[in-house]
Write a protein that holds these residues in place. Structure first.
Motif, PDB file in Angstrom:
ATOM      1  N   VAL A 182       0.823  -1.218   0.000  1.00 27.01           N
ATOM      2  CA  VAL A 182       0.000   0.000   0.000  1.00 27.01           C
ATOM      3  C   VAL A 182       0.851   1.261   0.000  1.00 27.01           C
ATOM      4  N   THR A 183       0.229   2.312  -0.480  1.00 28.09           N
ATOM      5  CA  THR A 183       0.779   3.660  -0.394  1.00 28.09           C
ATOM      6  C   THR A 183      -0.251   4.517   0.309  1.00 28.09           C
ATOM      7  N   LEU A 184       0.199   5.352   1.240  1.00 29.35           N
ATOM      8  CA  LEU A 184      -0.658   6.356   1.860  1.00 29.35           C
ATOM      9  C   LEU A 184      -0.222   7.697   1.297  1.00 29.35           C
ATOM     10  N   ARG A 185      -1.163   8.397   0.701  1.00 38.33           N
ATOM     11  CA  ARG A 185      -0.871   9.716   0.151  1.00 38.33           C
ATOM     12  C   ARG A 185      -1.894  10.708   0.661  1.00 38.33           C
ATOM     13  N   LYS A 186      -1.526  11.982   0.655  1.00 37.22           N
ATOM     14  CA  LYS A 186      -2.467  13.000   1.116  1.00 37.22           C
ATOM     15  C   LYS A 186      -3.713  13.003   0.247  1.00 37.22           C
ATOM     16  N   THR A 187      -4.838  13.109   0.909  1.00 35.87           N
ATOM     17  CA  THR A 187      -6.111  13.218   0.214  1.00 35.87           C
ATOM     18  C   THR A 187      -6.180  14.577  -0.460  1.00 35.87           C
ATOM     19  N   ASN A 188      -6.700  14.612  -1.672  1.00 42.71           N
ATOM     20  CA  ASN A 188      -6.948  15.901  -2.322  1.00 42.71           C
ATOM     21  C   ASN A 188      -8.449  16.081  -2.520  1.00 42.71           C
ATOM     22  N   LYS A 189      -8.841  17.250  -2.931  1.00 43.79           N
ATOM     23  CA  LYS A 189     -10.268  17.579  -3.041  1.00 43.79           C
ATOM     24  C   LYS A 189     -11.011  16.616  -3.974  1.00 43.79           C
ATOM     25  N   GLN A 190     -10.328  16.146  -5.003  1.00 44.83           N
ATOM     26  CA  GLN A 190     -10.962  15.212  -5.943  1.00 44.83           C
ATOM     27  C   GLN A 190     -11.240  13.847  -5.304  1.00 44.83           C
ATOM     28  N   ASP A 191     -10.558  13.522  -4.232  1.00 40.76           N
ATOM     29  CA  ASP A 191     -10.754  12.237  -3.544  1.00 40.76           C
ATOM     30  C   ASP A 191     -11.955  12.227  -2.599  1.00 40.76           C
ATOM     31  N   VAL A 192     -12.482  13.399  -2.283  1.00 41.44           N
ATOM     32  CA  VAL A 192     -13.508  13.491  -1.240  1.00 41.44           C
ATOM     33  C   VAL A 192     -14.780  12.728  -1.616  1.00 41.44           C
ATOM     34  N   ASP A 193     -15.147  12.709  -2.888  1.00 41.51           N
ATOM     35  CA  ASP A 193     -16.334  11.930  -3.289  1.00 41.51           C
ATOM     36  C   ASP A 193     -16.126  10.443  -3.015  1.00 41.51           C
ATOM     37  N   PHE A 194     -14.908   9.927  -3.294  1.00 34.32           N
ATOM     38  CA  PHE A 194     -14.591   8.528  -2.989  1.00 34.32           C
ATOM     39  C   PHE A 194     -14.720   8.275  -1.483  1.00 34.32           C
ATOM     40  N   VAL A 195     -14.164   9.183  -0.687  1.00 35.84           N
ATOM     41  CA  VAL A 195     -14.201   9.056   0.774  1.00 35.84           C
ATOM     42  C   VAL A 195     -15.650   9.019   1.263  1.00 35.84           C
ATOM     43  N   CYS A 196     -16.474   9.934   0.768  1.00 39.39           N
ATOM     44  CA  CYS A 196     -17.883   9.995   1.196  1.00 39.39           C
ATOM     45  C   CYS A 196     -18.653   8.753   0.751  1.00 39.39           C
ATOM     46  N   SER A 197     -18.361   8.246  -0.439  1.00 39.01           N
ATOM     47  CA  SER A 197     -19.057   7.035  -0.902  1.00 39.01           C
ATOM     48  C   SER A 197     -18.658   5.824  -0.065  1.00 39.01           C
ATOM     49  N   LEU A 198     -17.399   5.781   0.348  1.00 39.91           N
ATOM     50  CA  LEU A 198     -16.925   4.695   1.213  1.00 39.91           C
ATOM     51  C   LEU A 198     -17.613   4.747   2.572  1.00 39.91           C
ATOM     52  N   GLU A 199     -17.755   5.947   3.111  1.00 42.09           N
ATOM     53  CA  GLU A 199     -18.443   6.107   4.397  1.00 42.09           C
ATOM     54  C   GLU A 199     -19.907   5.700   4.308  1.00 42.09           C
ATOM     55  N   ALA A 200     -20.537   5.979   3.170  1.00 41.17           N
ATOM     56  CA  ALA A 200     -21.974   5.734   3.015  1.00 41.17           C
ATOM     57  C   ALA A 200     -22.318   4.254   2.858  1.00 41.17           C
TER      58      ALA A 200
END
Length: 180
Positions: free
Chosen positions: A8-26
């Protein structure tokens, strides 16, 4: 900042990633175990100097498989909170490897004294992962969350720098690569 291991790689989240993050939470399998954040709250976290919001990527596919958030970067007591770790593809070791990377960064590079988190009492899978990662239960906040189904309790868990160092000496921990 980048943190990477073989898988794995951990990289800083950018604004374009936020939709992915929200969909994962949902997703139902995730939403019952976390306190959901709005898109705006995630976006604010990206600009907050006390918070590190990271995307977990599968290194071979260069594809996001989760995210994590740590807070307390400005805490004078050197106590860092793992606010959230959410992985899409469970059972593939992404969570375990992400923990190894973040613990290594928190204790070796950042030089924190303590890494802590809270976990819902009914989140048995996460609780067992945290225990395997060296976290110990400090206490339980009984019925501290009001939900549509009633009240839920949280375990508070932590690992201290000296405990982490002891685990690394015992060989229970894999070394990782840090890149800034």
């Amino acid at each position: 900042m980048f943190l990477k291991s073989d898988s794995v790689t951990l990289r800083k989240t950018n604004k374009q990633d936020v939709d992915f993050v929200c969909s994962l939470e949902a997703m139902e399998e995730n939403s019952k175990y976390i306190i959901l954040w709005s898109k705006e709250k995630h976006e604010k976290a990206l600009a907050n100097t006390d918070v590190l919001h990271l995307i977990v990527e599968d290194r071979k596919r260069s594809q996001p498989v989760g995210y994590l958030i740590i807070a307390g970067l400005e805490n004078p007591n050197l106590s860092i909170e793992l606010v959230r770790i959410t992985i899409n593809e469970k059972g593939k070791g992404y969570g375990k490897e992400s923990f190894n990377l973040i613990k290594d960064w928190v204790f070796r590079k950042f030089q924190a004294h303590r890494l802590w988190l809270d976990v819902k009492v009914n989140n048995v899978r996460a609780f067992k992962l945290y225990q395997k990662q060296g976290f110990v239960v400090e206490g339980t906040l009984r019925d501290c969350l009001k939900t549509e189904n009633g009240f839920e309790s949280l375990h508070i868990m932590s690992i201290l720098k000296n405990e982490y160092e002891e685990l690394t000496k015992e060989g229970t921990y894999c070394s990782t690569s840090l890149m800034s």
